[in-house]
Scaffold this active site. Structure first.
Site, short mmCIF file in Angstrom:
data_model
loop_
_atom_site.label_atom_id
_atom_site.label_comp_id
_atom_site.label_asym_id
_atom_site.label_seq_id
_atom_site.Cartn_x
_atom_site.Cartn_y
_atom_site.Cartn_z
N GLY A 126 1.29 10.98 -1.19
CA GLY A 126 1.99 10.55 0.02
C GLY A 126 1.28 9.40 0.71
O GLY A 126 1.91 8.42 1.14
N ASP A 127 -0.02 9.49 0.81
CA ASP A 127 -0.81 8.41 1.41
C ASP A 127 -0.69 7.13 0.60
O ASP A 127 -0.53 6.03 1.15
CB ASP A 127 -2.29 8.81 1.48
CG ASP A 127 -2.57 9.79 2.60
OD1 ASP A 127 -2.05 9.59 3.71
OD2 ASP A 127 -3.32 10.75 2.37
N SER A 128 -0.79 7.27 -0.72
CA SER A 128 -0.79 6.09 -1.57
C SER A 128 0.56 5.38 -1.55
O SER A 128 0.62 4.14 -1.50
CB SER A 128 -1.15 6.48 -3.01
OG SER A 128 -2.47 6.99 -3.05
N GLY A 178 0.88 3.59 1.60
CA GLY A 178 0.08 2.38 1.53
C GLY A 178 0.78 1.26 0.79
O GLY A 178 0.70 0.09 1.17
#
Length: 416
Positions: free
Chosen positions: A172-174, A177
């Protein structure tokens, strides 16, 4: 270097990164990978918390060195007047600002978009948060695990007879990003186009890129929502399979190793079934399309699993490849590091890296994606030591004297 020159599409772009953890720093990494100067602001003494995540030795993790490659680290305390003042001065000299604090935090510190816009009316402000800058959930903190669940992703990961599971990386973070980097470059392109065509300046509202982790995941869910809205279809977890696509799964071989085979194309299926010595399935008129094969997925997987169980991984992959059936081994980190395909495109780059206590030689790091010029661009530097570039950035970007820099470094207690 590629040939006799360095490929750096974003050379000349300066980025101020106020991010921690993975989401905004991933955006900064992507911009830095392609030539942008990325100045990462870290808090005094501890720095980005990622420095301690999965820390195996020393004081700085390989995760930090990876996510924060091709950046400069400076130490400023954003909770002090000096720190905030310097952020605004740096913002004046930057094209893009990245941040992933909880919504309202920059405003509380007195360095929100309106103030940043006064410092630099051209600045692109890219904000990454759990649920976005508006809406009822906006003020809530949240890591990717929660956002993945709200985005519909977690419900589909795992086996149908077990609770949902999480994939082994902060996906999710990636993905957030990636969207933050794309949004930043998109806004940069718009800004430069307006300047080139003598058009009106881009208003602040269009220079604020608002990335929510849950929305980044939702955007990856293909037709999950319209299938539900149109047909009342509720997707379920399917383990190693993909809903409505068959046969496509992982299978165990004779030697205990596993392979993935994607034989779900209509013409491929015919060859696939003959290769596994099941011409009856190849010629079955009820198995000519994916919907029909999905209905009989258990039968097909049992037949394929029986065949792979009679062959080693190498044998099975050779036979499938010769028949033109898409297949491949399930790689571990060791496999990736020895793979000829990755090596041919410089996708594993070996560099010396400091743990903070010792230097480890020849450590492999993932290369830069996408490829330009036939091979991965070279990693210029790994994630920096805490505050490694504070003095250089304050001198080169802001033109501060040694005495002024000393005052900053030693104010509010020792920064470094």
């Amino acid at each position: 270097m590629h040939g006799d020159h360095t490929i750096a599409p974003l050379a000349g772009v300066r980025v101020l990164e106020l991010g921690n953890y993975i989401a905004a720093p991933t955006a900064g990494r992507l911009l830095g990978d392609f030539g942008a100067e990325v100045i990462k602001v870290e808090r005094p003494r501890t720095g980005d918390e990622l420095r301690n995540w999965r820390l195996q030795a020393g004081t700085t993790s390989m995760l930090y060195r990876t996510i924060n490659r091709n950046k400069k680290s400076i130490v400023l305390d954003l909770k002090t007047e000096t720190g905030r003042k310097l952020v605004l001065e740096l913002a004046h000299h930057c094209d893009i600002l990245l941040e992933n604090f909880r919504p309202g935090t920059l405003e509380k510190w007195g360095i929100g978009p309106d103030v940043l816009n006064e410092a630099n009316p051209d600045l692109i402000i890219t904000r990454v948060s759990a649920f976005g800058q508006t809406g009822p959930l906006s003020p809530r903190p949240g890591f990717a695990a929660v956002a993945e669940a709200l985005g519909g992703f977690r419900e589909l990961v795992g086996d149908p007879d077990r609770p949902p599971v999480r994939v082994g990386v902060s996906i999710g973070d990636s993905i957030a990003g990636l969207y933050a980097a794309f949004g930043s470059v998109m806004a940069l392109f718009q800004r430069e186009t307006r300047k080139r065509t003598a058009g009106p300046a881009v208003p602040l509202g269009e220079r604020i890129i608002d990335v929510a982790l849950n929305e980044a995941m939702l955007s990856m869910m293909e037709s999950l929502v319209p299938d539900y809205e149109a047909y009342g279809l509720k997707r379920e977890r399917t383990g190693g399979r993909m809903e409505g696509i068959a046969p496509s799964n992982a299978y165990v071989c004779k030697d205990g190793a596993s392979i993935v085979v994607a034989g779900n194309g209509d013409s491929i299926f015919q060859r696939y079934m003959r290769v596994i010595e099941r011409p009856d399935l190849a010629d079955d008129p009820e198995l000519t399309n994916n919907d029909a094969r999905w209905a009989r997925r258990e039968e097909l997987d049992a037949a394929i699993g029986a065949w792979t169980g009679r062959h080693t991984q190498a044998e099975a992959l050779r036979i499938l490849d010769e028949a033109g059936v898409p297949s491949g081994p399930i790689y571990t980190a060791a496999d990736i590091c020895q793979d000829e395909q990755y090596a041919a495109r410089d996708m594993i780059q070996r560099l010396p890296v400091s743990t903070g206590e010792e230097v480890l030689e020849n450590v492999g790091f993932p290369g830069i994606v996408p490829v330009i010029g036939g091979k991965s661009l070279p990693i210029r530097s790994l994630g920096p030591d805490l505050g490694e570039h504070t003095r250089a950035v304050l001198a080169e970007v802001l033109g501060m004297s040694e005495e002024q820099i000393d005052a900053v470094v030693h104010s509010e207690g020792a920064f470094l």
